[in-house]
Design a protein around this motif. Structure first.
Motif: not given
Length: 382
Positions: A45-74
């Motif tokens: 995700l390091d070179r990924i923009s905050p904007a998705l192709t549909n113009g909305y905010y990219n949630h990916a950095p938040m999702v991967v951390e949330a998965l890790s925080a609740m033990g689902q990082g795999r």
């Protein structure tokens, strides 16, 4: 004639419900973070923009951390692979930012890459906690920028750093702060705390929703914010909230109130998404409050309340067009089920309320999980 009973009789119990709640509660309390895949996910995700192709905010950095925080990082790498087609690359840098002129550059169009470079340099020279404290204080008035996603991303990045301050996580924090600064946009009403005396629920009850002719429909949440200029007395009512007391306890109280707002108004897939942000925004503010000075933590508390109040004022008319969903039961393993479900809002909401449940044992948070699963379909069933 049968004698009157002189003691109350126990109510009939639903053993199925008791068992489901017990399993969900037990699973929540056993949830442990797993960050072993986190840096690998962030590298993608390091070179990924905050904007998705549909113009909305990219949630990916938040999702991967949330998965890790609740033990689902795999599950993070597989989730990223499924979502990759919606990502956009970072634009090229234009010119270095002048740190003495930061106020003029907040929200300047096309400067995300420059902000990103600025924060990367800052984090190479200064402790990350100091950078967070300085910039949260500067940006907190724009708590709701991009539906609070700049704040959310910053909180997720900061929490991962508390586990291990790796270079990849520092870059993720730079990206998060850049997203917040480059999209900075306060609510269109000037609200300041006023040494209020109302608790969160009483202050929220005082909020008058928009009239039906001014209320937004389904669309960008920020379109709802724009209509707050038509909300009668919004600024005055929000300013009356009491911010005193132990900060952690106050955040936990606000989380419970926002959970109740969710249960009342999250009735359709769209309104689940809207009112998810009231809960996750409060959770993110609590995370950042652990890092910043107390005075900045109080600002976060106030803006988290204001953010939830704004969503309630703007979107209550739309929510009340649908009937309240039937009461549901949470899955036995909410963290695993959220990862399997795959929706970004479901993952972030589940993590936020599981964390709150572990601290408070308040069953309202299990009810939030149950309602979210009952109303929001998995992405492949939309």
């Amino acid at each position: 004639m049968t004698a009157a009973l002189d003691c109350p009789q126990p109510q009939a119990r639903s053993w199925h419900a008791d068992r489901a709640l017990s399993q969900a509660a037990g699973s929540a309390l056993k949830t442990r973070p797993d960050y072993r895949q986190h840096d690998s996910a962030l590298a993608q995700l390091d070179r990924i923009s905050p904007a998705l192709t549909n113009g909305y905010y990219n949630h990916a950095p938040m999702v991967v951390e949330a998965l890790s925080a609740m033990g689902q990082g795999r599950e993070a790498l597989a989730w990223l692979e499924r979502e990759a087609d919606s990502f956009t690359p970072v634009d090229a840098e234009t010119s270095p930012l002048n740190p003495d002129n930061w106020r003029a550059l907040i929200a300047a169009p096309g400067r995300y890459a420059d902000w990103r470079a600025y924060f990367q340099n800052a984090l190479e020279t200064d402790p990350w906690r100091e950078v967070v404290a300085i910039w949260v204080n500067r940006l907190v008035f724009g708590f709701s920028s991009s539906a609070a996603h700049g704040l959310l991303q910053t909180a997720h990045a900061a929490r991962a750093l508390q586990s291990d301050a790796t270079p990849q996580r520092l870059r993720a924090l730079a990206n998060a702060l850049a997203g917040w600064a480059s999209r900075y946009s306060p609510l269109p009403v000037d609200v300041l705390p006023n040494q209020g005396v109302l608790d969160f629920q009483a202050a929220l009850n005082a909020i008058t929703p928009l009239s039906a002719d001014k209320a937004p429909g389904e669309g960008a949440i920020t379109a709802g914010y724009a209509q707050l200029v038509h909300a009668p007395g919004f600024a005055e009512d929000v300013s009356l909230v009491d911010l005193s007391g132990d900060l952690d306890a106050r955040f936990d109280a606000l989380m419970a109130v926002m959970a109740s707002v969710f249960l009342s108004l999250a009735r359709t897939p769209y309104t689940v998404i809207v009112f998810t942000h009231a809960v996750t925004g409060t959770a993110a503010a609590r995370t950042l409050s652990q890092i910043v000075p107390d005075a900045v933590g109080r600002q976060l508390l106030f803006r988290a309340f204001e953010h939830g109040a704004a969503l309630k004022a703007a979107f209550t008319p739309l929510a009340l067009q649908s009937e309240a969903p039937r009461k549901a039961l949470p899955p036995g393993d909410p963290a695993r089920r959220a990862a399997q479900h795959g929706d970004d809002h479901m993952i972030k909401l589940t993590e936020a309320v599981l964390d709150a449940y572990k601290r408070t044992h308040n069953p309202v948070f299990l009810d939030v999980i149950a309602q979210a699963f009952a109303v929001l379909p998995a992405p492949n069933t939309h």
